[in-house]
Motif scaffolding. Structure first.
Motif, PDB file in Angstrom:
ATOM      1  N   GLY A  51      -3.177 -42.019  90.816  1.00 29.97           N
ATOM      2  CA  GLY A  51      -2.702 -40.513  90.895  1.00 29.97           C
ATOM      3  C   GLY A  51      -2.564 -40.217  89.327  1.00 29.97           C
ATOM      4  N   LEU A  52      -1.884 -40.947  88.834  1.00 21.46           N
ATOM      5  CA  LEU A  52      -1.395 -40.681  87.196  1.00 21.46           C
ATOM      6  C   LEU A  52      -2.784 -40.726  86.442  1.00 21.46           C
ATOM      7  CD1 LEU A  52       0.908 -40.716  85.012  1.00 21.46           C
ATOM      8  CD2 LEU A  52       0.864 -43.286  85.105  1.00 21.46           C
ATOM      9  N   GLN A  53      -3.427 -41.546  86.790  1.00 20.02           N
ATOM     10  CA  GLN A  53      -5.055 -41.550  85.971  1.00 20.02           C
ATOM     11  C   GLN A  53      -5.767 -40.305  86.341  1.00 20.02           C
ATOM     12  OE1 GLN A  53      -6.978 -45.633  85.814  1.00 20.02           O
ATOM     13  NE2 GLN A  53      -5.362 -45.865  87.454  1.00 20.02           N
ATOM     14  N   LEU A  54      -5.747 -39.847  87.548  1.00 17.26           N
ATOM     15  CA  LEU A  54      -6.745 -38.579  87.938  1.00 17.26           C
ATOM     16  C   LEU A  54      -5.928 -37.422  87.024  1.00 17.26           C
ATOM     17  CD1 LEU A  54      -7.051 -38.733  91.783  1.00 17.26           C
ATOM     18  CD2 LEU A  54      -8.622 -39.625  89.969  1.00 17.26           C
ATOM     19  N   ALA A  55      -4.739 -37.542  86.805  1.00 15.59           N
ATOM     20  CA  ALA A  55      -4.237 -36.249  86.129  1.00 15.59           C
ATOM     21  C   ALA A  55      -4.490 -36.163  84.708  1.00 15.59           C
ATOM     22  CB  ALA A  55      -2.634 -36.539  86.465  1.00 15.59           C
ATOM     23  N   PHE A  56      -4.888 -36.960  84.218  1.00 15.34           N
ATOM     24  CA  PHE A  56      -5.495 -36.968  82.836  1.00 15.34           C
ATOM     25  C   PHE A  56      -7.047 -36.249  82.789  1.00 15.34           C
ATOM     26  CE2 PHE A  56      -2.618 -40.372  82.241  1.00 15.34           C
ATOM     27  CZ  PHE A  56      -2.326 -40.462  80.543  1.00 15.34           C
TER      28      PHE A  56
END
Ligand code: CDP
Ligand code: CDP
Length: 218
Positions: free
Chosen positions: A110-115
């Motif tokens: 999820g952290l990566q998608l938020a970029f």
């Protein structure tokens, strides 16, 4: 945010992903995701705590609660600037070990998608085009010969004041390639539709131009 354009740059260690990703992003005014840094941050935090690199549950907890901040090219773990510490080969090797654990990859998903933020994103790593952004507008698989990559990493480490010897680097490179390509989850391989760019005989700037040219036609 699925309409926001993404360029993915995947490839083996020291192929120039980070360098090319930052330059392409700068030219387009896009954001950057250095996904390897997330695995390195998790590894660094685990090494410092003395967590076993096979303790999947504990490592996933660390990844989930990573107090990571990216501020203008600098990387913070809590209040500490760890940009330099993250580049150590020891951390890269540990990152590659924990990156084979599904729960760790899940914790960082999820952290990566938020970029993905307007006006666009350049994401570099191993599974940006295959797993994280399969719908990316442009996918690149950046590679180079083992000799070229070892040479680049050697110069890079020496330039940053880290100890380095060619023999050790070659061994690290082989074991990391092996592990990254043969793991069960998100193995390193070209994404469907990816352009393969072999930069063994190219400068980073030439690679950047090639990526921008593909992007113009994407
Ligand atoms: O992110 P990745 O590990 O794939 O590579 P990097 O950290 O960008 O490091 C590659 C190093 O090789 C940097 O010092 C670049 O200046 C250099 N280099 C390159 O990136 N691309 C070339 N075509 C030639 C050299
Ligand atoms: O700079 P270099 O290519 O050596 O490493 P990195 O991109 O910082 O990634 C360190 C390690 O994290 C890699 O060897 C991979 O095992 C892992 N990684 C991954 O599994 N998936 C990603 N998207 C990025 C990195």
């Amino acid at each position: 945010n699925s309409h926001i354009p993404v360029i993915t740059i995947d490839g083996p260690t020291a192929s120039g992903k980070g360098t090319v990703a930052h330059k392409v992003a700068e030219r387009l005014g896009f954001h950057v995701l250095d996904s390897g840094a997330l695995y390195r941050l998790t590894a660094l935090a685990a090494l410092r705590r003395g967590t076993e690199l096979s303790d999947e549950h504990a490592l996933a907890k660390i990844a989930e609660r990573l107090p990571a901040k990216f501020v203008g090219g600098e990387i913070f773990l809590g209040t500490e600037n760890v940009g330099h510490a993250l580049r150590a080969e020891e951390v890269g090797n540990a990152a590659s070990k924990i990156a084979a654990l599904p729960a760790v990859r899940q914790a960082l998903y999820g952290l990566q998608l938020a970029f993905r933020e307007a006006p666009g994103l350049v994401a570099d790593g191993r599974d940006m085009g295959t797993v994280i952004f399969p719908g990316a507008k442009l996918k690149i698989f950046l590679t180079a010969s083992v000799a070229a990559r070892a040479e680049r990493r050697y110069k890079q480490l020496i330039g940053k004041g880290f100890p380095a010897n060619m023999e050790g680097l070659l061994a690290d490179l082989h074991s990391r390639d092996e592990r990254d390509m043969n793991r069960a989850v998100a193995p390193l391989k070209p994404a469907e539709g990816a352009h393969i760019l072999d930069t063994s005989d190219m400068t980073a700037d030439q690679a950047v131009e090639a990526v921008l040219e593909w992007y113009r036609h994407a």
